[in-house]
Write a protein that holds these residues in place. Structure first.
Motif, short mmCIF file in Angstrom:
data_model
loop_
_atom_site.label_atom_id
_atom_site.label_comp_id
_atom_site.label_asym_id
_atom_site.label_seq_id
_atom_site.Cartn_x
_atom_site.Cartn_y
_atom_site.Cartn_z
N GLY A 162 0.78 -1.24 0.00
CA GLY A 162 0.00 0.00 0.00
C GLY A 162 0.80 1.27 0.00
N VAL A 182 -5.51 -3.89 -0.58
CA VAL A 182 -4.50 -3.57 -1.58
C VAL A 182 -3.84 -4.83 -2.15
CG1 VAL A 182 -4.04 -1.30 -0.59
CG2 VAL A 182 -2.69 -3.27 0.19
N PRO A 209 -6.56 -5.51 -6.08
CA PRO A 209 -5.55 -4.49 -6.39
C PRO A 209 -5.83 -3.61 -7.60
CG PRO A 209 -4.83 -6.60 -7.25
CD PRO A 209 -6.17 -6.83 -6.60
N GLY A 264 -8.42 0.90 1.95
CA GLY A 264 -7.80 -0.10 1.09
C GLY A 264 -8.32 -0.03 -0.33
N ALA A 287 -6.00 0.85 -3.54
CA ALA A 287 -5.93 -0.20 -4.55
C ALA A 287 -6.42 0.30 -5.91
CB ALA A 287 -6.75 -1.41 -4.11
#
Length: 465
Positions: free
Chosen positions: A88, A137, A141, A441, A445
């Motif tokens: 991340g 992440v 992704p 996240g 991502a």
């Protein structure tokens, strides 16, 4: 192996727990194949209608929550089979530093006898759900997969709103979902007409409200109707929570999104503002004539207090927060580097009654101003690391605004959570830390570009302009 396991259980009934092992293997295999299933199960357990101890296994002085077992499963999948080998970037590194400082502060508090191990576990465990950031992440992704996670979370928040309405109107459902501390559902605050309901799914509804608004503005046909239903459920969730800080946060979020948005999204928001303003004006006009037995009366009365800041400032809740800040600030000045440790008392007390109805003073281990609370549990360096984590996430969300307005909306939701954390426990309760982990996240991502494992910590993770 299965026969050997069954033989052990037959030989000694105390080993019945071993039968859970095959089930755990099957569940883990499902999470490996479909990571979204694991995250969905986790959000249902942490951010829907069930309080954190609803599904719990008692183990001596500790209570093991089912969502923590599921979290271990999805973290294991993220570690051993990531879809992108990244942590991340700057945001992930800052969160890892915060975790390290939190653990170090707790270890020092334990070593000097300032806190008991069970208090460290019980008050520290909500922070672990922030690790959902790494799940996002590593397992989701790209923008498309991260968007799926957010859609699932928004639907869960909406369904929780419908459940909350039923609990507000029917006492039996409310008692079933009531938490042990009897904080989630309070009939007396609704004047006996409608209960005040704050189920865990409220956190996702707050953080993803503007995400749902943007999705509604971009949808067409049947999808538009579905997103209208999702948004209605979230709005219902926020309305019957009676949370004034969230209502104010939504207004601030609206202003932020109007500034950040462009083109069609801004036009859709402007239309929504016009409709909302007309509805508020109509409610204000009809409020004096509303019958006292109407179930909207408590909502109108609660909203009316927002216009009387003096009364809010003189309320008992405001006095209680001032008392916390006074004690917490004095303790923070004495322990600025690592704080006093999570779960440790900081000088404030809370009144309670024992079984014998004897009035006692118990140490208070929480503080509503979460920024000061982070200083107490991880020191000033811990607060800085946490703010870098959130700040970098917001920067990524808003830099991608023109290309992906939904990420800007998620950033607005995260910013409103940060705003409300000045007066509410939003950085240190399971439903909110899970929401922060999922939203942050997804933002990082969806704005990330491919990074080699050896450079993942150094990459900021945003697209080129």
């Amino acid at each position: 192996m299965a026969e050997a396991l069954l033989a052990l259980v037959i030989a000694d009934p105390r080993l019945n727990v071993l039968l859970l092992a095959p089930a755990a293997v099957v569940v883990l295999a499902l999470f490996l194949r479909w990571p979204l299933l694991g995250v969905t199960a986790l959000l249902v357990l942490t951010d829907s209608a069930f309080h954190e101890s609803f599904f719990a296994i008692e183990a001596g002085a500790l209570s093991i929550r089912l969502h923590e077992i599921v979290l271990l499963g999805v973290l294991f999948v993220a570690l051993v089979r990531p879809r992108r080998a990244t942590w991340g970037g700057t945001a992930g590194g800052a969160l890892a530093i915060f975790f390290g400082l939190l653990a170090l502060s707790a270890a020092l508090a334990l070593s000097v006898g300032r806190v008991e191990p069970t208090d460290v576990v019980n008050w520290g465990r909500p922070f672990v759900l922030l690790s959902l950031f790494y799940v996002g992440v590593r397992l989701f992704p790209d923008a498309r997969s991260a968007h799926r996670v957010l859609v699932v979370a928004a639907v869960i928040a909406s369904v929780t709103g419908l459940v909350a309405l039923v609990a507000a109107l029917h006492q039996g459902v409310g008692e079933l979902l009531q938490d042990p501390g009897r904080q989630f559902i309070r009939a007396q605050e609704g004047l006996g007409l409608i209960s005040r309901v704050r189920l865990p799914g409220l956190g996702l509804a707050y953080g993803l409200f503007w995400f749902a608004v943007v999705q509604l503005g971009q949808a067409r046909g049947t999808r538009r109707l579905l997103w209208a239903g999702v948004l209605a459920g979230q709005a219902l969730n926020l309305a019957i929570s009676f949370n004034r800080n969230m209502w104010v946060g939504l207004l601030v979020g609206l202003g932020l999104l109007l500034v950040l948005s462009r083109g069609q999204v801004r036009y859709t928001l402007a239309r929504g503002v016009a409709v909302g303003a007309a509805g508020i004006a109509l409610m204000a006009f009809l409020a004096p004539t509303a019958p006292q037995g109407s179930r909207v009366t408590p909502l109108i009365d609660r909203a009316a207090t927002l216009g009387n800041l003096q009364a809010v400032g003189e309320s008992s809740s405001a006095d209680d927060r001032r008392y916390e800040i006074e004690r917490g600030w004095a303790t923070a000045l004495d322990h600025p580097v690592l704080g006093v440790g999570v779960g440790a008392p900081y000088g404030a007390h809370i009144a309670d009654f024992t079984v014998e109805d004897r009035y006692v003073r118990l140490p208070r281990r929480f503080l509503h101003n979460q920024y000061l609370y982070l200083v107490l549990v991880a020191g000033v360096p811990g607060l800085i690391a946490f703010l870098v984590f959130l700040g970098k996430t917001l920067r990524l969300a808003w830099r991608r605004n023109e290309r992906d307005p939904s990420m800007a909306a998620c950033g607005v939701g995260l910013a409103t959570i940060m705003l409300s954390s000045v007066v509410m426990l939003y950085f240190s309760v399971p439903d909110m830390t899970a929401a922060i982990g999922v939203i942050s996240g997804a933002i990082v991502a969806s704005t990330a570009r491919s990074a080699a494992p050896e450079t993942a910590w150094r990459r900021d993770g945003h697209d080129s302009p």
